[in-house]
Design a protein around this motif. Structure first.
Motif: not given
Length: 149
Positions: A21-23, A26, A42, A45-46, A49
Motif C-alpha cells: 500500500k505505501e509504495d 507514494k 509527504e 500522504l499523511k 493515512y
C-alpha cells in the motif's frame, strides 16, 4: 459530469509492479505532485493515512478508493494505479487490491463538496462488477477510460 470527465490521462498509471500500500500511495502521489495537483507529497500522504485510519477503503473486487482531504491539494484530481499483483489492502471482501483510485481534494467547503461528487460518481460505476473486472484487466490508459464509459 461523467467519470471520464474527471480522469486526467496523465494520472492513470498502468503496468505497475508495487508490493504494498505505501509504495502504491507514494507512486500515485508522486504523479499527482508532478502534474500540479499536490504541492507537498509527504503532507498529503499523511492526510491519506489519517483517512485510512478511519476505516477501510477497499470496496471489493480488487478495487480500493483511498482519499485525502488536504491543505496540500492545489487542484482536485484522481490518480489511478493498475497493479500486476494483488497487494494487501483492508477491504470489504477481505481481498487485496489491484486497482487503486486515489482522490485528492482540498479540505475547504468547496473541496468537501467536490469530494462527495467524485466519490458518488465513481462509486456508482464501481458498484458494477463488470466495470471492476475491466479495470483489473486494463493494460493501457484507454482501457481504464473505456472501463468507465
Amino acid at each position: 459530469m461523467r467519470v471520464v470527465d474527471a480522469i486526467d490521462p496523465k494520472l492513470v498509471l498502468t503496468d505497475l509492479k508495487v508490493a504494498n500500500k505505501e509504495d502504491m500511495l507514494k507512486t500515485l502521489i508522486k504523479s499527482l505532485k508532478a502534474n500540479g495537483y499536490v504541492n507537498d507529497s509527504e503532507g498529503f500522504l499523511k492526510d491519506v493515512y489519517d483517512r485510512e485510519a478511519e476505516g477501510q477503503t477497499g470496496i471489493g473486487n480488487f478495487v480500493a478508493i483511498p482519499h485525502g482531504k488536504s491543505i496540500f491539494v492545489d487542484k482536485v484530481g484522481v490518480a489511478i494505479g493498475i497493479n500486476h499483483q494483488e497487494i494487501p489492502w483492508e477491504s470489504l471482501d477481505n481481498k487485496g487490491a489491484k486497482v487503486i483510485i486515489l482522490f485528492a481534494v482540498g479540505n475547504d467547503t468547496e473541496g468537501a463538496q467536490e469530494h462527495l461528487k467524485l466519490l458518488s460518481l465513481f462509486a456508482r460505476k464501481l458498484g458494477n462488477d463488470e466495470v471492476a473486472h475491466r479495470l483489473v484487466n486494463s493494460q493501457t490508459v484507454d482501457d481504464v477510460i473505456n472501463a468507465f464509459k
